[in-house]
Design an enzyme around this catalytic site. Structure first.
Site, PDB file in Angstrom:
ATOM      1  N   HIS A  16       0.844  -1.206   0.000  1.00  0.00           N
ATOM      2  CA  HIS A  16       0.000   0.000   0.000  1.00  0.00           C
ATOM      3  C   HIS A  16       0.875   1.249   0.000  1.00  0.00           C
ATOM      4  O   HIS A  16       0.627   2.202  -0.743  1.00  0.00           O
ATOM      5  CB  HIS A  16      -0.868   0.059   1.268  1.00  0.00           C
ATOM      6  CG  HIS A  16      -1.919  -1.009   1.384  1.00  0.00           C
ATOM      7  ND1 HIS A  16      -2.060  -1.785   2.499  1.00  0.00           N
ATOM      8  CD2 HIS A  16      -2.906  -1.399   0.536  1.00  0.00           C
ATOM      9  CE1 HIS A  16      -3.092  -2.614   2.346  1.00  0.00           C
ATOM     10  NE2 HIS A  16      -3.616  -2.412   1.157  1.00  0.00           N
ATOM     11  N   LYS A  40     -15.643  -8.123   3.142  1.00  0.00           N
ATOM     12  CA  LYS A  40     -14.616  -8.851   3.890  1.00  0.00           C
ATOM     13  C   LYS A  40     -15.132  -9.119   5.298  1.00  0.00           C
ATOM     14  O   LYS A  40     -16.065  -8.473   5.776  1.00  0.00           O
ATOM     15  CB  LYS A  40     -13.328  -8.022   3.937  1.00  0.00           C
ATOM     16  CG  LYS A  40     -12.711  -7.876   2.546  1.00  0.00           C
ATOM     17  CD  LYS A  40     -11.320  -7.337   2.585  1.00  0.00           C
ATOM     18  CE  LYS A  40     -10.746  -7.291   1.174  1.00  0.00           C
ATOM     19  NZ  LYS A  40      -9.430  -6.656   1.107  1.00  0.00           N
ATOM     20  N   ARG A  90      -2.056  -6.247  -8.152  1.00  0.00           N
ATOM     21  CA  ARG A  90      -0.945  -7.148  -7.835  1.00  0.00           C
ATOM     22  C   ARG A  90      -0.802  -8.256  -8.868  1.00  0.00           C
ATOM     23  O   ARG A  90       0.272  -8.554  -9.332  1.00  0.00           O
ATOM     24  CB  ARG A  90      -1.170  -7.798  -6.457  1.00  0.00           C
ATOM     25  CG  ARG A  90      -0.820  -6.887  -5.323  1.00  0.00           C
ATOM     26  CD  ARG A  90      -1.400  -7.385  -4.031  1.00  0.00           C
ATOM     27  NE  ARG A  90      -2.851  -7.290  -4.054  1.00  0.00           N
ATOM     28  CZ  ARG A  90      -3.620  -7.536  -3.006  1.00  0.00           C
ATOM     29  NH1 ARG A  90      -3.079  -7.915  -1.882  1.00  0.00           N
ATOM     30  NH2 ARG A  90      -4.928  -7.402  -3.100  1.00  0.00           N
ATOM     31  N   SER A 128      -2.771  -7.632   3.356  1.00  0.00           N
ATOM     32  CA  SER A 128      -3.043  -7.430   4.780  1.00  0.00           C
ATOM     33  C   SER A 128      -3.384  -8.757   5.448  1.00  0.00           C
ATOM     34  O   SER A 128      -2.968  -9.013   6.581  1.00  0.00           O
ATOM     35  CB  SER A 128      -4.209  -6.456   4.963  1.00  0.00           C
ATOM     36  OG  SER A 128      -3.924  -5.228   4.351  1.00  0.00           O
TER      37      SER A 128
HETATM   38  P1  ADP Z   1      -9.958  -3.387  -0.408  1.00  0.00           P
HETATM   39  O1  ADP Z   1     -10.675  -4.028   0.717  1.00  0.00           O
HETATM   40  O2  ADP Z   1     -10.634  -2.162  -0.936  1.00  0.00           O
HETATM   41  O3  ADP Z   1      -9.517  -4.311  -1.502  1.00  0.00           O
HETATM   42  P2  ADP Z   1      -7.186  -3.361   0.477  1.00  0.00           P
HETATM   43  O4  ADP Z   1      -6.667  -2.610   1.661  1.00  0.00           O
HETATM   44  O5  ADP Z   1      -7.109  -4.840   0.509  1.00  0.00           O
HETATM   45  O6  ADP Z   1      -8.672  -2.820   0.314  1.00  0.00           O
HETATM   46  O7  ADP Z   1      -6.472  -2.833  -0.837  1.00  0.00           O
HETATM   47  C1  ADP Z   1      -6.598  -1.507  -1.265  1.00  0.00           C
HETATM   48  C2  ADP Z   1      -5.979  -1.373  -2.651  1.00  0.00           C
HETATM   49  O8  ADP Z   1      -4.574  -1.587  -2.563  1.00  0.00           O
HETATM   50  C3  ADP Z   1      -6.495  -2.373  -3.680  1.00  0.00           C
HETATM   51  O9  ADP Z   1      -6.549  -1.735  -4.944  1.00  0.00           O
HETATM   52  C4  ADP Z   1      -5.446  -3.462  -3.669  1.00  0.00           C
HETATM   53  O10 ADP Z   1      -5.392  -4.145  -4.908  1.00  0.00           O
HETATM   54  C5  ADP Z   1      -4.196  -2.620  -3.452  1.00  0.00           C
HETATM   55  N1  ADP Z   1      -3.117  -3.398  -2.834  1.00  0.00           N
HETATM   56  C6  ADP Z   1      -3.200  -4.219  -1.766  1.00  0.00           C
HETATM   57  N2  ADP Z   1      -2.001  -4.789  -1.491  1.00  0.00           N
HETATM   58  C7  ADP Z   1      -1.145  -4.305  -2.426  1.00  0.00           C
HETATM   59  C8  ADP Z   1       0.250  -4.545  -2.722  1.00  0.00           C
HETATM   60  N3  ADP Z   1       0.973  -5.397  -1.999  1.00  0.00           N
HETATM   61  N4  ADP Z   1       0.795  -3.874  -3.762  1.00  0.00           N
HETATM   62  C9  ADP Z   1       0.045  -3.024  -4.510  1.00  0.00           C
HETATM   63  N5  ADP Z   1      -1.263  -2.773  -4.313  1.00  0.00           N
HETATM   64  C10 ADP Z   1      -1.855  -3.408  -3.286  1.00  0.00           C
END
Ligand code: ADP
Length: 163
Positions: A16, A40, A90, A128
């Site tokens: 992130h 989720k 990703r 996460s």
């Molecule tokens: P959501 O519940 O909205 O998917 P996340 O916190 O899981 O929220 O992810 C938010 C955004 O960040 C999403 O677009 C996800 O694809 C992206 N994301 C999550 N992990 C990574 C990572 N390791 N590298 C790049 N982008 C990521």
């Protein structure tokens, strides 16, 4: 141009953070929108705690504001007056979900565009949920999340995390 990077951030990871750092160079100001994703399971950290950890992790960046919101991302973007959403990709597995959200958002408000940044290879496997699972079993998570998150997970789950 203003942008909104929405997500659960439960908790924020280096993946992130990389997306945030790169967007901060592209856009004049980036809002990080922390939300409860109803698709989720129940969140591990409270909204306020997630916001607090992101604020600490982005202290070095001048053009970032962290907000929390409930409801639709597109409504949050409209309220903030933002015309661009940022999401991270990703792998192919992210694509289908992201395509669906982007198409829905465009349907609701065609003036708001979604931009995608590809994850850096070294962070592309970090999520996460992976971090939470590793932390539960006291595995080292220091190369996946900022120090503030390591500390928070230690406080929540046991003193061996991060060793
Ligand atoms: P959501 O519940 O909205 O998917 P996340 O916190 O899981 O929220 O992810 C938010 C955004 O960040 C999403 O677009 C996800 O694809 C992206 N994301 C999550 N992990 C990574 C990572 N390791 N590298 C790049 N982008 C990521």
């Amino acid at each position: 141009m203003l942008a909104l990077y929405p997500g659960s951030f439960d908790p924020i990871t280096f993946g992130h953070l990389d997306i945030i750092e790169r967007s901060s160079k592209i856009f004049t100001h980036v809002y990080i929108g922390v939300s409860n994703n109803i698709q989720k399971n129940k969140a591990f950290f409270s909204l306020e705690k997630r916001k607090e950890m992101i604020e600490k992790a982005v202290e070095h960046l001048p053009n970032i504001t962290v907000v929390t919101f409930e409801g639709l991302t597109i409504q949050c973007a409209q309220e903030l007056g933002v015309h661009c959403l940022v999401r991270g990709l990703r792998a192919i597995s992210d694509f289908e979900y992201e395509l669906q959200i982007a198409a829905t958002n465009r349907q609701i408000d065609p003036h708001i565009e979604t931009t995608f940044l590809m994850a850096k290879t070294e962070f592309s496997f970090i999520s996460s949920s992976l971090v939470k699972e590793l932390a539960t079993y006291h595995s080292n998570i220091e190369s996946y999340v900022p120090q503030v998150v390591v500390q928070a997970l230690v406080e929540k789950g046991g003193k061996d995390i991060g060793k």
